[in-house]
Design a protein around this motif. Structure first.
Motif, PDB file in Angstrom:
ATOM      1  N   ASP A 139      29.085   7.674  19.141  1.00  0.00           N
ATOM      2  CA  ASP A 139      28.081   7.454  20.177  1.00  0.00           C
ATOM      3  C   ASP A 139      28.624   6.587  21.300  1.00  0.00           C
ATOM      4  O   ASP A 139      28.140   6.637  22.428  1.00  0.00           O
ATOM      5  CB  ASP A 139      26.857   6.768  19.563  1.00  0.00           C
TER       6      ASP A 139
ATOM      7  N   ARG B 273      29.095  10.126  26.821  1.00  0.00           N
ATOM      8  CA  ARG B 273      28.812   9.055  25.868  1.00  0.00           C
ATOM      9  C   ARG B 273      28.907   7.690  26.549  1.00  0.00           C
ATOM     10  O   ARG B 273      29.483   7.552  27.636  1.00  0.00           O
ATOM     11  CB  ARG B 273      29.802   9.104  24.702  1.00  0.00           C
TER      12      ARG B 273
ATOM     13  N   ASP C  70      22.788   9.489  27.473  1.00  0.00           N
ATOM     14  CA  ASP C  70      23.740   8.645  26.754  1.00  0.00           C
ATOM     15  C   ASP C  70      24.578   7.800  27.700  1.00  0.00           C
ATOM     16  O   ASP C  70      25.207   6.833  27.281  1.00  0.00           O
ATOM     17  CB  ASP C  70      24.710   9.506  25.921  1.00  0.00           C
TER      18      ASP C  70
ATOM     19  N   ILE D 180      25.844  -1.360  15.426  1.00  0.00           N
ATOM     20  CA  ILE D 180      26.652  -0.152  15.588  1.00  0.00           C
ATOM     21  C   ILE D 180      27.878  -0.280  14.694  1.00  0.00           C
ATOM     22  O   ILE D 180      28.543  -1.314  14.689  1.00  0.00           O
ATOM     23  CB  ILE D 180      27.070   0.019  17.061  1.00  0.00           C
TER      24      ILE D 180
ATOM     25  N   LYS E 150      27.710   8.042   9.508  1.00  0.00           N
ATOM     26  CA  LYS E 150      26.585   8.255  10.431  1.00  0.00           C
ATOM     27  C   LYS E 150      25.456   9.009   9.753  1.00  0.00           C
ATOM     28  O   LYS E 150      24.272   8.647   9.856  1.00  0.00           O
ATOM     29  CB  LYS E 150      27.087   9.033  11.654  1.00  0.00           C
TER      30      LYS E 150
ATOM     31  N   ARG F 219      24.639   4.194  14.408  1.00  0.00           N
ATOM     32  CA  ARG F 219      25.440   4.715  15.503  1.00  0.00           C
ATOM     33  C   ARG F 219      26.896   4.309  15.284  1.00  0.00           C
ATOM     34  O   ARG F 219      27.188   3.307  14.643  1.00  0.00           O
ATOM     35  CB  ARG F 219      24.939   4.196  16.852  1.00  0.00           C
TER      36      ARG F 219
END
Length: 272
Positions: free
Chosen positions: A97, A120, A163, A40, A72, A78
């Motif tokens: 994210d 999120r 999420d 990430i 992104k 992410r």
């Protein structure tokens, strides 16, 4: 329950330029593909808790979010970034994210509730003055917010129910002045609260305020922090990286050189 696959969070401390983001993101994408791991991308649009008023803070939210959105879109990574005020949560969640709650702010109820309401994933850093067991209360604030939202049937979010997740992040405890120490027992203690515990391998080697107006650190201990965390059951690893840490505009002394990241991830995913 099947153990979670490890995740990796990496990137520069602060957004310095679009060029830097591209260099780091391309490297992370290549490593992710070669090693079949999730990485990430992390960078801050505003470092609101710098040591000195003269310290570089970043491009600000509007410009910074556009730059992160470009990363992104371009690299398919992410995005994780931190928020410092509750009103930032909703617009940041349009891009990020994972919303990160800074360690100093992990007990700020309004901030946690606002982050939770976006739907999120929320990564809560453990404060330098709290134990791992104490982190059940910040997690409770996030989970109770979700429960309330579900009860109201009022999930108006940038994300969706799928999420929703909450992680905890170990980053050391204050040990006298200008020093941190990591009690790795906090990792299993926090795994009793949430299934995902991230080790912040770079901030844990900081010497806060120890550089005469800036935070010092000792990056040579970063790999040891990561490997020790693995031994204690961590299933996430946070590492700030930079092509030239000694020229970074924030947290350079404790950042891992970008070229050393792949080797460390290889060691962390090895079964040996």
């Amino acid at each position: 329950m099947k153990p979670l696959s490890p995740i990796f969070i990496a990137g520069p401390c602060v957004i310095e330029s679009g060029e830097l983001l591209d260099v780091v993101a391309q490297k992370l994408k290549d490593i992710s593909t070669r090693l079949s791991v999730e990485i990430i991308f992390k960078a801050s649009f505003d470092k609101a808790n710098r040591t000195s008023l003269r310290s570089f803070r970043g491009p600000g939210m509007e410009k910074g979010l556009q730059m992160l959105a470009d990363v992104k879109s371009r690299y398919g990574l992410r995005i994780l970034t931190d928020i410092h005020e509750h009103w930032q949560a909703a617009p940041v969640a349009e891009v990020a994210d994972v919303l990160q709650i800074p360690a100093f702010l992990c007990r700020q109820t309004d901030l946690l509730v606002a982050a939770a309401r976006t739907g999120r994933t929320v990564n809560i850093k453990k404060a330098q003055f709290l134990s791992g067991r104490d982190m059940r209360y910040p997690v409770e604030k996030v989970r109770e917010t979700w429960k309330k939202m579900d009860g109201e049937q009022a999930l108006q979010t940038a994300g969706n129910v799928g999420d929703r997740d909450v992680w905890l992040c170990e980053r050391g405890n204050t040990f006298g002045y200008n020093n941190l120490v990591v009690d790795f027992r906090n990792i299993p203690d926090m795994l009793d609260i949430v299934p995902r515990v991230v080790m912040d391998c770079t901030h844990s080697v900081q010497r806060p305020g120890g550089g005469d107006g800036f935070t010092a650190g000792d990056r040579r201990f970063v790999p040891s922090m990561a490997m020790a965390a693995k031994a204690f059951g961590a299933n996430g690893y946070f590492m700030e990286v930079h092509p030239e840490p000694d020229h970074a505009l924030s947290d350079g002394p404790n950042m891992l050189p970008l070229d050393e990241l792949e080797g460390l991830i290889n060691r962390l995913i090895s079964r040996n």
